[in-house]
Design a protein around this motif. Sequence first.
Motif, PDB file in Angstrom:
ATOM      1  N   MET A   1     -39.269   7.415  43.541  1.00 37.72           N
ATOM      2  CA  MET A   1     -39.540   6.688  42.308  1.00 37.72           C
ATOM      3  C   MET A   1     -38.282   6.651  41.465  1.00 37.72           C
ATOM      4  O   MET A   1     -37.613   7.658  41.264  1.00 37.72           O
ATOM      5  CB  MET A   1     -40.666   7.361  41.544  1.00 37.72           C
ATOM      6  CG  MET A   1     -40.946   6.728  40.209  1.00 37.72           C
ATOM      7  SD  MET A   1     -42.260   7.620  39.339  1.00 37.72           S
ATOM      8  CE  MET A   1     -42.420   6.541  37.943  1.00 37.72           C
ATOM      9  N   ALA A   2     -37.954   5.508  40.950  1.00 44.37           N
ATOM     10  CA  ALA A   2     -36.793   5.353  40.098  1.00 44.37           C
ATOM     11  C   ALA A   2     -37.080   5.937  38.715  1.00 44.37           C
ATOM     12  O   ALA A   2     -38.229   6.023  38.289  1.00 44.37           O
ATOM     13  CB  ALA A   2     -36.442   3.879  39.972  1.00 44.37           C
ATOM     14  N   ILE A   3     -36.020   6.336  38.055  1.00 43.05           N
ATOM     15  CA  ILE A   3     -36.193   6.798  36.685  1.00 43.05           C
ATOM     16  C   ILE A   3     -36.117   5.602  35.750  1.00 43.05           C
ATOM     17  O   ILE A   3     -35.547   4.569  36.086  1.00 43.05           O
ATOM     18  CB  ILE A   3     -35.140   7.858  36.291  1.00 43.05           C
ATOM     19  CG1 ILE A   3     -33.722   7.315  36.416  1.00 43.05           C
ATOM     20  CG2 ILE A   3     -35.327   9.122  37.071  1.00 43.05           C
ATOM     21  CD1 ILE A   3     -32.657   8.208  35.818  1.00 43.05           C
ATOM     22  N   GLU A   4     -36.699   5.770  34.604  1.00 38.70           N
ATOM     23  CA  GLU A   4     -36.666   4.743  33.568  1.00 38.70           C
ATOM     24  C   GLU A   4     -36.048   5.374  32.335  1.00 38.70           C
ATOM     25  O   GLU A   4     -36.403   6.492  31.960  1.00 38.70           O
ATOM     26  CB  GLU A   4     -38.092   4.271  33.274  1.00 38.70           C
ATOM     27  CG  GLU A   4     -38.176   3.161  32.276  1.00 38.70           C
ATOM     28  CD  GLU A   4     -39.621   2.731  32.034  1.00 38.70           C
ATOM     29  OE1 GLU A   4     -39.869   2.206  30.937  1.00 38.70           O
ATOM     30  OE2 GLU A   4     -40.480   2.945  32.895  1.00 38.70           O
ATOM     31  N   PHE A  17     -39.403  10.719  37.997  1.00 38.42           N
ATOM     32  CA  PHE A  17     -38.965  11.857  38.793  1.00 38.42           C
ATOM     33  C   PHE A  17     -37.438  11.889  38.784  1.00 38.42           C
ATOM     34  O   PHE A  17     -36.804  10.940  39.227  1.00 38.42           O
ATOM     35  CB  PHE A  17     -39.477  11.724  40.233  1.00 38.42           C
ATOM     36  CG  PHE A  17     -40.971  11.775  40.338  1.00 38.42           C
ATOM     37  CD1 PHE A  17     -41.620  12.981  40.526  1.00 38.42           C
ATOM     38  CD2 PHE A  17     -41.728  10.621  40.241  1.00 38.42           C
ATOM     39  CE1 PHE A  17     -43.016  13.032  40.620  1.00 38.42           C
ATOM     40  CE2 PHE A  17     -43.108  10.656  40.329  1.00 38.42           C
ATOM     41  CZ  PHE A  17     -43.751  11.867  40.520  1.00 38.42           C
ATOM     42  N   LEU A  18     -36.880  12.981  38.321  1.00 34.90           N
ATOM     43  CA  LEU A  18     -35.426  13.103  38.226  1.00 34.90           C
ATOM     44  C   LEU A  18     -34.963  14.064  39.306  1.00 34.90           C
ATOM     45  O   LEU A  18     -35.290  15.247  39.283  1.00 34.90           O
ATOM     46  CB  LEU A  18     -35.057  13.606  36.826  1.00 34.90           C
ATOM     47  CG  LEU A  18     -33.601  13.583  36.424  1.00 34.90           C
ATOM     48  CD1 LEU A  18     -32.977  12.215  36.654  1.00 34.90           C
ATOM     49  CD2 LEU A  18     -33.463  13.968  34.962  1.00 34.90           C
ATOM     50  N   ASN A  19     -34.212  13.521  40.279  1.00 36.81           N
ATOM     51  CA  ASN A  19     -33.799  14.340  41.411  1.00 36.81           C
ATOM     52  C   ASN A  19     -32.440  13.893  41.933  1.00 36.81           C
ATOM     53  O   ASN A  19     -31.824  12.987  41.382  1.00 36.81           O
ATOM     54  CB  ASN A  19     -34.860  14.289  42.514  1.00 36.81           C
ATOM     55  CG  ASN A  19     -35.186  12.873  42.924  1.00 36.81           C
ATOM     56  OD1 ASN A  19     -34.298  12.051  43.097  1.00 36.81           O
ATOM     57  ND2 ASN A  19     -36.474  12.570  43.068  1.00 36.81           N
ATOM     58  N   ILE A  50     -38.424  17.479  38.213  1.00 39.45           N
ATOM     59  CA  ILE A  50     -36.970  17.565  38.161  1.00 39.45           C
ATOM     60  C   ILE A  50     -36.530  18.625  39.168  1.00 39.45           C
ATOM     61  O   ILE A  50     -37.179  19.654  39.315  1.00 39.45           O
ATOM     62  CB  ILE A  50     -36.489  17.883  36.723  1.00 39.45           C
ATOM     63  CG1 ILE A  50     -34.969  17.807  36.599  1.00 39.45           C
ATOM     64  CG2 ILE A  50     -37.035  19.198  36.235  1.00 39.45           C
ATOM     65  CD1 ILE A  50     -34.469  17.821  35.149  1.00 39.45           C
ATOM     66  N   ASP A  51     -35.429  18.350  39.873  1.00 42.44           N
ATOM     67  CA  ASP A  51     -34.952  19.326  40.847  1.00 42.44           C
ATOM     68  C   ASP A  51     -33.685  20.030  40.349  1.00 42.44           C
ATOM     69  O   ASP A  51     -33.151  19.700  39.291  1.00 42.44           O
ATOM     70  CB  ASP A  51     -34.758  18.692  42.230  1.00 42.44           C
ATOM     71  CG  ASP A  51     -33.616  17.691  42.310  1.00 42.44           C
ATOM     72  OD1 ASP A  51     -32.860  17.525  41.331  1.00 42.44           O
ATOM     73  OD2 ASP A  51     -33.465  17.062  43.380  1.00 42.44           O
ATOM     74  N   ASP A  52     -33.227  21.005  41.144  1.00 38.98           N
ATOM     75  CA  ASP A  52     -32.050  21.793  40.774  1.00 38.98           C
ATOM     76  C   ASP A  52     -30.827  20.921  40.534  1.00 38.98           C
ATOM     77  O   ASP A  52     -30.062  21.154  39.600  1.00 38.98           O
ATOM     78  CB  ASP A  52     -31.699  22.795  41.882  1.00 38.98           C
ATOM     79  CG  ASP A  52     -32.707  23.913  42.014  1.00 38.98           C
ATOM     80  OD1 ASP A  52     -33.662  23.971  41.221  1.00 38.98           O
ATOM     81  OD2 ASP A  52     -32.523  24.742  42.930  1.00 38.98           O
ATOM     82  N   TYR A  53     -30.628  19.948  41.394  1.00 41.38           N
ATOM     83  CA  TYR A  53     -29.455  19.079  41.288  1.00 41.38           C
ATOM     84  C   TYR A  53     -29.419  18.380  39.929  1.00 41.38           C
ATOM     85  O   TYR A  53     -28.388  18.344  39.268  1.00 41.38           O
ATOM     86  CB  TYR A  53     -29.451  18.048  42.421  1.00 41.38           C
ATOM     87  CG  TYR A  53     -28.237  17.157  42.409  1.00 41.38           C
ATOM     88  CD1 TYR A  53     -27.042  17.571  42.980  1.00 41.38           C
ATOM     89  CD2 TYR A  53     -28.291  15.898  41.818  1.00 41.38           C
ATOM     90  CE1 TYR A  53     -25.925  16.752  42.958  1.00 41.38           C
ATOM     91  CE2 TYR A  53     -27.183  15.071  41.793  1.00 41.38           C
ATOM     92  CZ  TYR A  53     -25.995  15.506  42.359  1.00 41.38           C
ATOM     93  OH  TYR A  53     -24.884  14.695  42.324  1.00 41.38           O
ATOM     94  N   ALA A  54     -30.537  17.825  39.519  1.00 41.11           N
ATOM     95  CA  ALA A  54     -30.597  17.108  38.243  1.00 41.11           C
ATOM     96  C   ALA A  54     -30.356  18.056  37.069  1.00 41.11           C
ATOM     97  O   ALA A  54     -29.653  17.707  36.119  1.00 41.11           O
ATOM     98  CB  ALA A  54     -31.942  16.401  38.104  1.00 41.11           C
TER      99      ALA A  54
END
Length: 96
Positions: A1-4, A17-19, A50-54
């Motif tokens: 899913m893209a972020i907005e 979803f921020l990844n 959100i994941d570690d990378y983000a």
Amino acid sequence: MAIEIQYSGGVYEIKGFLNSQNSDSLTNHIETLMKHSKGVVITLNKVLAIDDYAVKRITEFYNKAISSDQLFYIIGSENAKVNNQFIALNSSTILL
């Protein structure tokens, strides 16, 4: 899913979803904002995951802004998923 990313009242609201797969979009956006303003305020309250990378990328922006005497505020401590991820990486103190 893209972020907005939506801008309202001086705050950039990140949704979705921020990844690692879409953090480049956020990175490009924040880099541009930091070049052309004295400060940036983002809210992660509507981030679904959100994941570690983000988290690491956002923390890097925060540190870069501080070292450049720019304002960089990250709102998101009330979002449990975001807050827990920042806590896991010892970065929760930068969340508002």
